[in-house]
Design a protein around this motif. Sequence first.
Motif, mmCIF file in Angstrom:
data_model
loop_
_atom_site.group_PDB
_atom_site.id
_atom_site.type_symbol
_atom_site.label_atom_id
_atom_site.label_comp_id
_atom_site.label_asym_id
_atom_site.label_seq_id
_atom_site.Cartn_x
_atom_site.Cartn_y
_atom_site.Cartn_z
ATOM 1 N N TRP A 41 1.087 2.905 56.179
ATOM 2 C CA TRP A 41 0.758 1.614 55.572
ATOM 3 C C TRP A 41 0.892 1.665 54.058
ATOM 4 C CZ3 TRP A 41 0.700 -2.707 58.164
ATOM 5 C CH2 TRP A 41 0.460 -2.667 59.538
ATOM 6 N N GLY A 42 0.609 2.834 53.488
ATOM 7 C CA GLY A 42 0.785 2.997 52.044
ATOM 8 C C GLY A 42 2.236 2.859 51.632
ATOM 9 N N LEU A 44 4.607 1.176 53.324
ATOM 10 C CA LEU A 44 5.003 -0.233 53.493
ATOM 11 C C LEU A 44 4.548 -1.070 52.300
ATOM 12 C CD1 LEU A 44 4.233 -0.779 57.297
ATOM 13 C CD2 LEU A 44 6.476 -0.611 56.218
ATOM 14 N N GLY A 45 3.320 -0.819 51.835
ATOM 15 C CA GLY A 45 2.824 -1.523 50.658
ATOM 16 C C GLY A 45 3.618 -1.168 49.417
ATOM 17 N N ALA A 46 3.981 0.119 49.303
ATOM 18 C CA ALA A 46 4.756 0.583 48.143
ATOM 19 C C ALA A 46 6.117 -0.097 48.096
ATOM 20 C CB ALA A 46 4.928 2.096 48.196
ATOM 21 N N PHE A 48 6.906 -3.064 49.243
ATOM 22 C CA PHE A 48 6.707 -4.453 48.814
ATOM 23 C C PHE A 48 6.531 -4.541 47.296
ATOM 24 C CE2 PHE A 48 3.586 -7.718 47.611
ATOM 25 C CZ PHE A 48 4.289 -8.859 47.938
ATOM 26 N N PHE A 49 5.631 -3.715 46.751
ATOM 27 C CA PHE A 49 5.358 -3.770 45.307
ATOM 28 C C PHE A 49 6.561 -3.325 44.487
ATOM 29 C CE2 PHE A 49 0.833 -3.521 46.747
ATOM 30 C CZ PHE A 49 0.415 -4.716 46.183
ATOM 31 N N LEU A 133 -6.618 4.024 51.389
ATOM 32 C CA LEU A 133 -5.375 3.262 51.266
ATOM 33 C C LEU A 133 -5.304 2.544 49.919
ATOM 34 C CD1 LEU A 133 -2.747 2.215 52.598
ATOM 35 C CD2 LEU A 133 -4.091 0.327 53.533
ATOM 36 N N GLU A 137 -2.356 3.042 47.146
ATOM 37 C CA GLU A 137 -1.554 1.915 46.669
ATOM 38 C C GLU A 137 -1.665 1.773 45.149
ATOM 39 O OE1 GLU A 137 0.648 0.359 48.066
ATOM 40 O OE2 GLU A 137 0.274 0.419 50.211
ATOM 41 N N SER A 138 -2.888 1.912 44.617
ATOM 42 C CA SER A 138 -3.074 1.756 43.173
ATOM 43 C C SER A 138 -2.384 2.884 42.411
ATOM 44 C CB SER A 138 -4.565 1.718 42.826
ATOM 45 O OG SER A 138 -5.223 2.905 43.234
#
Length: 241
Positions: A41-42, A44-46, A48-49, A133, A137-138
Motif C-alpha cells: 500500500w505504501g 501504491l501511495g508513492a 500516486f504522489f 503506513l 508515505e510521509s
Amino acid sequence: MEFLTGYIIEKSLSVDNLFVFLMIFSVMNVKAEHQPHILKWGILGAIFFRIVFIIAGVALINLFHPIIYVFGALLLYAAYKLAFGNDKKIDAENNWLIKIFIKYFKLMPDYDGRKFFIKENGKTYITTMFLTLLLIESSDIVFAIDSIPAIIAITRDTFIIISSNIFAILGLRALYFALAGLVELFKYLKYGVSLLLFYVGIKMLLSDFYKIPTEVSLIIITIILTASILLSLIRKRKFAE
C-alpha cells in the motif's frame, strides 16, 4: 537512454529510502509477516504522489524556467545533507502526522494483525499498521523532493519521468527484503548516492549553458554507483580478515 538513466537514478535513490523503511518497521515493532502488506500500500501511495509531483514539477519548469536553478540548488543541498548530515532517526511519538490522526481517531495499540482500521462496538479504530503506513508515505514524500528534480535534470519528457519512476518504485518491495539483511554491507553506498545527487544538481544548473549528453550521464552514474558498491565490499572483506 533517458529512461534507463532515469531508472538507475531513481532505483539508487530508493536504496536510502529502504533503509528508512527498515528503521520505521523496527520503531513501530511491525512483524516480518505484516511488512509486505504495508509496503504494497505504501508503494501504491508513492506512485500516486510521484505522478502528482512530476506533473507539477514539469509544469513549473515550463511556466517559470528559472525554477531549474532552485531544483539544482536543492539537489546540491540534498547531496551535502546525505553525505555529511546525521543519520536519520525515526521519532514516531513526536511525528506531527501521527499526532493529528491520534487526536481525531481512537488508536487500538494492542491489535496484532495487518488491518489498518478496526470496527468494534460501532466505533472505528486505527491500528499501528495504519500509523506505520503514514510514516512510510510521509518519508517517501520527503524523498520525492530530492528524486523528482534529479530525474528532471536528465529529461523533461513527462512520460519518461513517470514511467521510469513507476518501474523503479514497483521493485521496491522485493528490493527491501533483498537489502534488509545487508544494510551493513553497503557502507559507502550513501556517499555514492550523494555524489550522484551532486552530479545531477550540477548538470541541472549548467543545462542552459551546456547540455551534458545522456550517454555521458549514464556512464558517470554507473561508475559512481559501481565504485561505491565495490569500496563497500572491499571494506567489508578487510574487516572480515
